[in-house]
Enzyme design. Sequence first.
Site, PDB file in Angstrom:
ATOM      1  CG  ASP A  44      -1.982  -1.005   1.180  1.00 63.54           C
ATOM      2  OD1 ASP A  44      -2.039  -1.724   0.153  1.00 63.54           O
ATOM      3  OD2 ASP A  44      -2.771  -1.109   2.147  1.00 63.54           O
ATOM      4  CE1 TYR A  45       5.653   5.338   2.642  1.00 64.74           C
ATOM      5  CE2 TYR A  45       7.185   4.038   1.305  1.00 64.74           C
ATOM      6  CZ  TYR A  45       6.871   5.200   1.995  1.00 64.74           C
ATOM      7  OH  TYR A  45       7.786   6.226   2.036  1.00 64.74           O
TER       8      TYR A  45
ATOM      9  CG  ASP B 220      -0.844   5.127  -0.210  1.00 65.35           C
ATOM     10  OD1 ASP B 220      -1.748   4.856  -1.020  1.00 65.35           O
ATOM     11  OD2 ASP B 220      -0.916   4.887   1.018  1.00 65.35           O
TER      12      ASP B 220
ATOM     13  CB  SER C 105     -36.670  -6.193 -15.274  1.00 62.49           C
ATOM     14  OG  SER C 105     -37.938  -6.192 -15.851  1.00 62.49           O
ATOM     15  CG  LEU C 106     -33.606 -11.077 -15.635  1.00 60.48           C
ATOM     16  CD1 LEU C 106     -32.607 -11.778 -14.744  1.00 60.48           C
ATOM     17  CD2 LEU C 106     -33.490 -11.604 -17.052  1.00 60.48           C
TER      18      LEU C 106
ATOM     19  CD  GLU D  13     -24.304 -14.283 -15.976  1.00 62.42           C
ATOM     20  OE1 GLU D  13     -24.685 -13.239 -15.408  1.00 62.42           O
ATOM     21  OE2 GLU D  13     -24.134 -14.367 -17.183  1.00 62.42           O
TER      22      GLU D  13
ATOM     23  CE  LYS E 181     -32.742 -11.353 -10.175  1.00 59.16           C
ATOM     24  NZ  LYS E 181     -32.863 -10.317  -9.172  1.00 59.16           N
TER      25      LYS E 181
ATOM     26  CG  ASP F 132     -30.521  -8.436  -3.252  1.00 61.68           C
ATOM     27  OD1 ASP F 132     -31.104  -7.723  -4.083  1.00 61.68           O
ATOM     28  OD2 ASP F 132     -30.989  -8.702  -2.131  1.00 61.68           O
TER      29      ASP F 132
ATOM     30  CE1 TYR G 143     -26.413  -7.588 -15.664  1.00 61.75           C
ATOM     31  CE2 TYR G 143     -25.563  -7.850 -13.437  1.00 61.75           C
ATOM     32  CZ  TYR G 143     -26.440  -7.260 -14.324  1.00 61.75           C
ATOM     33  OH  TYR G 143     -27.344  -6.349 -13.869  1.00 61.75           O
TER      34      TYR G 143
ATOM     35  CE  LYS H  26     -27.537 -12.941 -17.705  1.00 60.29           C
ATOM     36  NZ  LYS H  26     -26.404 -12.050 -17.469  1.00 60.29           N
TER      37      LYS H  26
ATOM     38  CE  LYS I 110     -36.834 -12.644  -6.792  1.00 52.49           C
ATOM     39  NZ  LYS I 110     -36.159 -11.367  -6.595  1.00 52.49           N
TER      40      LYS I 110
ATOM     41  CB  CYS J  70     -51.739   6.263  23.800  1.00 53.18           C
ATOM     42  SG  CYS J  70     -50.284   6.753  22.850  1.00 53.18           S
TER      43      CYS J  70
ATOM     44  CB  CYS K 169     -49.656  10.649  24.952  1.00 51.67           C
ATOM     45  SG  CYS K 169     -51.189  10.114  24.176  1.00 51.67           S
TER      46      CYS K 169
ATOM     47  CB  CYS L 284     -53.148   7.247  20.211  1.00 54.65           C
ATOM     48  SG  CYS L 284     -52.909   8.791  21.107  1.00 54.65           S
TER      49      CYS L 284
ATOM     50  CB  CYS M 253     -50.198  11.340  20.852  1.00 49.45           C
ATOM     51  SG  CYS M 253     -49.050   9.984  21.114  1.00 49.45           S
TER      52      CYS M 253
END
Length: 670
Positions: A33-34, A37, A82-83, A114, A116, A118, A230, A293, A317, A411, A414, A429, A434
Amino acid sequence: MKKEPRQRIEELRKQISEHDYRYYILAQPSISDYEYDQLFNELERLEKESPQLITNDSPTQRTGSDLANEFNTIVHKIPMLSLSNTYSEEELFDFDRRVREMLPNTEKVDYVCELKIDGVSVSLNYSNGILNYAATRGDGTTGEEVTNNVKTIKSVPLKVRANSSKKNSILNLEVRGEIYMETEAFNKMNAERELEGEKTFANPRNSTAGTIKLLDSKIVAKRPLQIFTYYLFSETKELSLHIENLKLLSELGFRVNPNYKLCHNIEEVLDFCNYWEEKRDTLPYEIDGVVIKVNSLKQQKILGNIAKSPRWAVAFKFKAKQAVTKLNKITWQVGRTGALTPVAELESVFLAGSTISRATLHNIDEIKRKDIREGDTVIIEKGGDVIPKVVSVDINKRDRKSEPTGIPQKCPVCGSKLFQPEEEVAIYCENNFCPAQVKGRISHFASRGAMDIEGLGDALINLFVEMKLIKDYSDIYTLKNKRDELINIERLGEKSVDNLLNSIERSKARPFDRVLFALGIRFVGAGAAKKIADHFLSIDSLVNASQQGIEEIHEIGPSISQSIKRFFAEDNNRRLLDRLKRAGLQFQFERKQKDSNKLEGLSFVLTGTLSTMSREEAKEKIIANGGTVVSSVSKNTNFILAGESAGSKLDKAVKLGIKIITEDQFYKMI
Ligand code: IVH
């Protein structure tokens, strides 16, 4: 000899993007990382010295600028479809049968499966190998441009990798993929937000969706967004198999989920689905199914699309995930209308990517039907982005001493009396003042679909109400007179107070229909508010309208009209309205320049299909000439403008002896 800055800059950019590729795509970094950078800082320094050399695809341009994003509209080159979903083995087999029936008998069909992911889909457009723009799906035809935000995602190449001559032919392309957050990174971010007193997100997908639309790319850059691509489309290259496209995407430097599989028949597809349904928890990110697909692009073309989804692909799904836990207590939440909603306070349990400690119980009938009691062992479920719910009780684990759940006597907030209107399941209520109702109404007023006051979240509303800085939503507009007091609140600094006051000022420009929705009149949702505002054009005409007058609007029934009349009959609400008017909110639609007054005092009913204009256009023309449009025929109607295949309204008009006119006759009137 010292190199020309231009040369060194180019060299650094190449090195940095190679290291980005190794780190973010291959997950095989070759420097520390150094060291990375050092390279990055050198590039930043050189670009600062020679700003004319900064290009859009420079790795320094990922971090986002100080300018607020403008989300321009983008028309997708190819619609983002969309599917359609399948939920069972049979539905999957049906899909396979439909595919094969539509293709010539001799054709063999292969599928690519593949995961799916989310998340939120995005379209990336490259011209000449350089990221041109990124757009959200929107309605599938047009989306919003979110380039600056997407650029902050390190696994999105700013430039495609086109080293060998073979790949040079594919520099103009459209790539689609899913932006998402890994579960662990999401949880960490949420925990930090909680510590800071900020609102937490419900799940990684919601958080991703919110992040991608943020106005400030600098904040986006700090969120742990990732991408899996994809889909690839290019006019300049002959492509033939989806599986090759996935490989090509990898070669071009895009991140592709490695868990895809070429299946030669639907049984193999089903095995893949079952395998991943069981193994989904082993993945560091959330998936909600499998996408299947057709592999051959030629076959995809033959199959084509229906409406908004392709015939050549389908989603399988997964079932909602369940967990077992203990229900410690049932509490009752009071909403803005005063309705009490039972909430299950649970022993914390991890489910589908987040820790759950509460679930909704809907209403008392639901509790009785499932016989849910405090102390029970319950099965909870979470499907998609919905709030978790209690599915059932494990009766065998019930304590013999437990008692059925009853409704509260007063309630919980209140202490006022409760009442249950006839024909309603909900209990209310009765105290309009309230604190829970007051806070709920203010929260609704400030929310996104309503006045959209950024920064005025529930935590702040609670604080302001408790400190008596505001007691109803009209007080929001007096907060600017209390700036000093606000700045002194421990959690708020000068900057955040000014931001808040600015967004309050900005909300005054929200259009009339949003203001009407923000008032929180029962049953008047955003859609109804729009219809009502479009019809009456100003709050004064609405306040003065009769119940019957309101019901003349298409799809507005008695429960809405009664509720509106009741709302405006209350002195307190009228006072609120006056104060909001004085604050300068929009209580009427900007009237379009009137064309004439020729239809002044005349009312029209539209029926049938008009041939020279849409109904909406006809309505606009009538209003622009001073007339009004009502939805149902009564003896007060002056004209029926009738088109092709007019139905019952015409019959009624004939019976009532109302004049029926054609489009030609209408044009002669204006
Ligand atoms: S293909 C016509 N592949 O699922 C092709 N979509 O319900 C449409 N998604 O809008 C997309 N992972 O947001 C495809 N491997 C994948 C996917 C995927 C997630 C999402 C995507 C799409 C939605 C369709």
